[in-house]
Design a protein around this motif. Sequence first.
Motif: not given
Length: 364
Positions: A23-31, A76-96
Amino acid sequence: MTMSFFPSRQIALYMGKTFLTRCIAMLAMLVLVLQVLDLLSEAGNVLAHQGNGEAQLWHYVSLRVPQIIATFLPFAVLLGTLITLTTLNANSEVISMKAAGLSAHQILAPLMLVAGAIAAISFSFNERVVVRSTATLLAWQAAGFGDIPPDSGVKANVWVRDGDDLVHTDFVVGRGNAVSLRGITIYDRAGGNLIATIEAPRGHREGNAWRLENAKRFDVGRGSFDTLGSIVIGSNVRPDQFTLAHVDADTLSYWELGDAIQELRAAGRPTAELEAARWHKIAGPLSTLLMPLLGAVAAFGVARSGKLFVRAVIGMALGFGFFVADNFALAMGDLGAYPPFLAAWAPFLLFLLVGETVLIYTEE
């Protein structure tokens, strides 16, 4: 153990930290991007005033950045959510985590906790920083990016009607009988025709009227100036006509806006638009709580099915759909079509139900 929303302290800390950094990274980029674009469009206006230079450009940036942060923090929080959850899903961490017995709500719980903390910080930031920077920036822009009075509570570019005459003041400072005026111009009219103008650098309340200092009168018919000195005018003009002539909700805190609304009600003025804006000062920051819920569709589902990107797009569409509905409801509130409470809270409650319905239907 699995009945707790935080069954694992390690997982909660890991997900919360990962989400916060995204979220902080997305906010910094947008700002950064938006501030550069905004500065490119306004730098010419800032530098157009004689004597302005690099220091004034940095001052403009310091006033504009808080506004950009307040506006785009939910994005920024929306983009941070999507990046976080997409990465966790792609790495099978959500399945674990689901294989370990965690439900969808338990997986999202650390994100919701961090989003709640961001909402609280956002509200405090808006109340302490954003309203002040907005008021200062508006007054500075009204002065053509020149000098503005250093007093707090400055209102710029205020018009008041005194019978057939019009009174314009560049700045209004203070409240009640302590109101002082700067840069006053009185348009003396008769039958709709301009007879003369009276200009004075400053004025203040005196009894039931206003005393202007160093006043000068320009007679339109003769085309000449007369020096009037100190004069008294406007016995029918009340202080609240200056202070309440234009109440900008963006320049007032939640409590200050409440006081202004009460004064407007006492004066018999409409307040529905300001009431909706006041409710939105709470509903706006709380919208960050919705983003993990609306973006949760990107977390679940088998990544190798090839639909991970589609899920991320759906989550983004839900998030941006909320922002569209939020702006639409506020616009309807301004027009009087929606009650103030409904205009501020209806989109939040609607998309809260939508997010919960999608999550429960697909995962729980």
